[in-house]
Design a protein around this motif. Structure first.
Motif, PDB file in Angstrom:
ATOM      1  N   ALA A   1       6.852 -38.546 -30.368  1.00  0.00           N
ATOM      2  CA  ALA A   1       5.802 -38.387 -31.360  1.00  0.00           C
ATOM      3  C   ALA A   1       5.346 -39.761 -31.857  1.00  0.00           C
ATOM      4  O   ALA A   1       6.164 -40.647 -32.090  1.00  0.00           O
ATOM      5  CB  ALA A   1       6.298 -37.545 -32.527  1.00  0.00           C
ATOM      6  N   GLY A   2       4.025 -39.900 -31.988  1.00  0.00           N
ATOM      7  CA  GLY A   2       3.443 -41.172 -32.385  1.00  0.00           C
ATOM      8  C   GLY A   2       3.062 -42.056 -31.214  1.00  0.00           C
ATOM      9  O   GLY A   2       2.369 -43.067 -31.402  1.00  0.00           O
ATOM     10  N   GLY A   3       3.498 -41.681 -30.024  1.00  0.00           N
ATOM     11  CA  GLY A   3       3.195 -42.465 -28.834  1.00  0.00           C
ATOM     12  C   GLY A   3       1.836 -42.159 -28.247  1.00  0.00           C
ATOM     13  O   GLY A   3       1.049 -41.378 -28.816  1.00  0.00           O
ATOM     14  N   SER A   4       1.578 -42.776 -27.082  1.00  0.00           N
ATOM     15  CA  SER A   4       0.274 -42.643 -26.433  1.00  0.00           C
ATOM     16  C   SER A   4       0.436 -42.312 -24.955  1.00  0.00           C
ATOM     17  O   SER A   4       1.444 -42.674 -24.330  1.00  0.00           O
ATOM     18  CB  SER A   4      -0.523 -43.946 -26.561  1.00  0.00           C
ATOM     19  N   LEU A   5      -0.553 -41.630 -24.432  1.00  0.00           N
ATOM     20  CA  LEU A   5      -0.670 -41.375 -23.000  1.00  0.00           C
ATOM     21  C   LEU A   5      -2.146 -41.422 -22.621  1.00  0.00           C
ATOM     22  O   LEU A   5      -3.010 -41.143 -23.463  1.00  0.00           O
ATOM     23  CB  LEU A   5      -0.111 -39.990 -22.626  1.00  0.00           C
ATOM     24  N   LYS A   6      -2.404 -41.759 -21.365  1.00  0.00           N
ATOM     25  CA  LYS A   6      -3.772 -41.729 -20.867  1.00  0.00           C
ATOM     26  C   LYS A   6      -3.825 -40.881 -19.609  1.00  0.00           C
ATOM     27  O   LYS A   6      -3.122 -41.148 -18.635  1.00  0.00           O
ATOM     28  CB  LYS A   6      -4.287 -43.141 -20.560  1.00  0.00           C
ATOM     29  N   LEU A   7      -4.650 -39.843 -19.654  1.00  0.00           N
ATOM     30  CA  LEU A   7      -4.855 -38.968 -18.523  1.00  0.00           C
ATOM     31  C   LEU A   7      -6.094 -39.398 -17.745  1.00  0.00           C
ATOM     32  O   LEU A   7      -7.069 -39.870 -18.324  1.00  0.00           O
ATOM     33  CB  LEU A   7      -5.035 -37.522 -18.973  1.00  0.00           C
ATOM     34  N   SER A   8      -6.027 -39.213 -16.432  1.00  0.00           N
ATOM     35  CA  SER A   8      -7.168 -39.496 -15.563  1.00  0.00           C
ATOM     36  C   SER A   8      -7.440 -38.283 -14.689  1.00  0.00           C
ATOM     37  O   SER A   8      -6.525 -37.551 -14.331  1.00  0.00           O
ATOM     38  CB  SER A   8      -6.886 -40.697 -14.668  1.00  0.00           C
ATOM     39  N   CYS A   9      -8.700 -38.100 -14.334  1.00  0.00           N
ATOM     40  CA  CYS A   9      -9.087 -37.000 -13.455  1.00  0.00           C
ATOM     41  C   CYS A   9     -10.212 -37.494 -12.557  1.00  0.00           C
ATOM     42  O   CYS A   9     -11.291 -37.836 -13.050  1.00  0.00           O
ATOM     43  CB  CYS A   9      -9.534 -35.797 -14.261  1.00  0.00           C
ATOM     44  N   ALA A  10      -9.966 -37.492 -11.263  1.00  0.00           N
ATOM     45  CA  ALA A  10     -10.949 -37.966 -10.300  1.00  0.00           C
ATOM     46  C   ALA A  10     -11.476 -36.804  -9.466  1.00  0.00           C
ATOM     47  O   ALA A  10     -10.696 -35.995  -8.950  1.00  0.00           O
ATOM     48  CB  ALA A  10     -10.321 -39.010  -9.383  1.00  0.00           C
ATOM     49  N   ALA A  11     -12.776 -36.749  -9.348  1.00  0.00           N
ATOM     50  CA  ALA A  11     -13.422 -35.706  -8.542  1.00  0.00           C
ATOM     51  C   ALA A  11     -13.668 -36.214  -7.125  1.00  0.00           C
ATOM     52  O   ALA A  11     -14.068 -37.356  -6.927  1.00  0.00           O
ATOM     53  CB  ALA A  11     -14.740 -35.288  -9.178  1.00  0.00           C
ATOM     54  N   SER A  12     -13.428 -35.331  -6.157  1.00  0.00           N
ATOM     55  CA  SER A  12     -13.687 -35.684  -4.762  1.00  0.00           C
ATOM     56  C   SER A  12     -14.098 -34.419  -4.007  1.00  0.00           C
ATOM     57  O   SER A  12     -13.968 -33.313  -4.514  1.00  0.00           O
ATOM     58  CB  SER A  12     -12.449 -36.307  -4.116  1.00  0.00           C
ATOM     59  N   GLY A  13     -14.598 -34.625  -2.790  1.00  0.00           N
ATOM     60  CA  GLY A  13     -14.979 -33.480  -1.982  1.00  0.00           C
ATOM     61  C   GLY A  13     -16.452 -33.497  -1.635  1.00  0.00           C
ATOM     62  O   GLY A  13     -17.011 -34.536  -1.276  1.00  0.00           O
ATOM     63  N   ASN A  14     -17.088 -32.331  -1.752  1.00  0.00           N
ATOM     64  CA  ASN A  14     -18.490 -32.160  -1.370  1.00  0.00           C
ATOM     65  C   ASN A  14     -19.402 -33.079  -2.178  1.00  0.00           C
ATOM     66  O   ASN A  14     -19.436 -32.994  -3.407  1.00  0.00           O
ATOM     67  CB  ASN A  14     -18.867 -30.692  -1.582  1.00  0.00           C
ATOM     68  N   THR A  15     -20.130 -33.943  -1.488  1.00  0.00           N
ATOM     69  CA  THR A  15     -20.973 -34.924  -2.179  1.00  0.00           C
ATOM     70  C   THR A  15     -22.052 -34.253  -3.030  1.00  0.00           C
ATOM     71  O   THR A  15     -22.364 -34.713  -4.143  1.00  0.00           O
ATOM     72  CB  THR A  15     -21.627 -35.863  -1.165  1.00  0.00           C
TER      73      THR A  15
ATOM     74  N   TYR B   1     -11.466 -39.767 -18.250  1.00  0.00           N
ATOM     75  CA  TYR B   1     -10.207 -40.206 -18.833  1.00  0.00           C
ATOM     76  C   TYR B   1     -10.032 -39.574 -20.210  1.00  0.00           C
ATOM     77  O   TYR B   1     -11.014 -39.276 -20.892  1.00  0.00           O
ATOM     78  CB  TYR B   1     -10.185 -41.732 -18.975  1.00  0.00           C
ATOM     79  N   LEU B   2      -8.784 -39.438 -20.601  1.00  0.00           N
ATOM     80  CA  LEU B   2      -8.476 -38.992 -21.951  1.00  0.00           C
ATOM     81  C   LEU B   2      -7.375 -39.886 -22.507  1.00  0.00           C
ATOM     82  O   LEU B   2      -6.227 -39.807 -22.069  1.00  0.00           O
ATOM     83  CB  LEU B   2      -8.031 -37.527 -21.969  1.00  0.00           C
ATOM     84  N   GLN B   3      -7.757 -40.753 -23.430  1.00  0.00           N
ATOM     85  CA  GLN B   3      -6.780 -41.604 -24.120  1.00  0.00           C
ATOM     86  C   GLN B   3      -6.254 -40.827 -25.318  1.00  0.00           C
ATOM     87  O   GLN B   3      -7.040 -40.449 -26.194  1.00  0.00           O
ATOM     88  CB  GLN B   3      -7.423 -42.909 -24.571  1.00  0.00           C
ATOM     89  N   MET B   4      -4.956 -40.610 -25.350  1.00  0.00           N
ATOM     90  CA  MET B   4      -4.334 -39.827 -26.414  1.00  0.00           C
ATOM     91  C   MET B   4      -3.395 -40.719 -27.218  1.00  0.00           C
ATOM     92  O   MET B   4      -2.411 -41.232 -26.666  1.00  0.00           O
ATOM     93  CB  MET B   4      -3.561 -38.643 -25.815  1.00  0.00           C
ATOM     94  N   ASN B   5      -3.715 -40.912 -28.486  1.00  0.00           N
ATOM     95  CA  ASN B   5      -2.909 -41.728 -29.381  1.00  0.00           C
ATOM     96  C   ASN B   5      -2.328 -40.858 -30.498  1.00  0.00           C
ATOM     97  O   ASN B   5      -2.805 -39.744 -30.744  1.00  0.00           O
ATOM     98  CB  ASN B   5      -3.749 -42.849 -29.977  1.00  0.00           C
ATOM     99  N   SER B   6      -1.327 -41.397 -31.162  1.00  0.00           N
ATOM    100  CA  SER B   6      -0.694 -40.688 -32.288  1.00  0.00           C
ATOM    101  C   SER B   6      -0.343 -39.257 -31.907  1.00  0.00           C
ATOM    102  O   SER B   6      -0.629 -38.304 -32.636  1.00  0.00           O
ATOM    103  CB  SER B   6      -1.633 -40.693 -33.498  1.00  0.00           C
TER     104      SER B   6
END
Length: 119
Positions: A14-28, A82-87
């Motif tokens: 609790a009180g820490g941070s994480l950063k999520l990433s999501c990359a799209a690929s496939g059919n242009t 991206y999702l930067q998650m703090n606190s």
């Protein structure tokens, strides 16, 4: 088809941070059709709820519970959100899912990434 690959989940105190990433690929055609990208989360026994979304123009919307703590950003050139998650709080514990809306072509989901916040 459109694939969404998430990364960045894990265990944090609790009180820490994480950063999520999501990359799209496939059919242009689907990739260039993406309008809104966002993050949803689902805790055990609960429904899947919106966390944050961002349009292709950069407009954002957040759930009240994460305002001021989470920041969503998007790199259109990389088709990545991206999702930067703090606190972080124990109540943020959930599986986090990436979502991409392609308008008339439908919405797509990632496989989910677990975020666990210990007290």
């Amino acid at each position: 088809q459109l694939q969404l690959v998430e990364s960045g989940g894990g265990l944090v105190q609790a009180g820490g941070s994480l950063k999520l990433s999501c990359a799209a690929s496939g059919n242009t055609k689907l990739i260039v059709s993406i309008t809104t990208m966002g993050w949803f989360r689902q805790a055990p026994g609960k429904q899947r709820d919106l966390v944050a979304v961002v349009t292709s123009g950069g407009r954002t919307n957040y759930a009240d519970s994460v305002k001021g703590r989470f920041t969503i950003t998007r790199d259109n050139a990389k088709s990545t959100v991206y999702l930067q998650m703090n606190s972080l709080k124990p109540g943020d514990t959930a599986v986090y899912y990436c979502n991409a809306d392609t308008g008339g072509w439908g919405a797509f989901w990632g496989q989910g990434t677990q975020v666990t916040v210990s007290s």
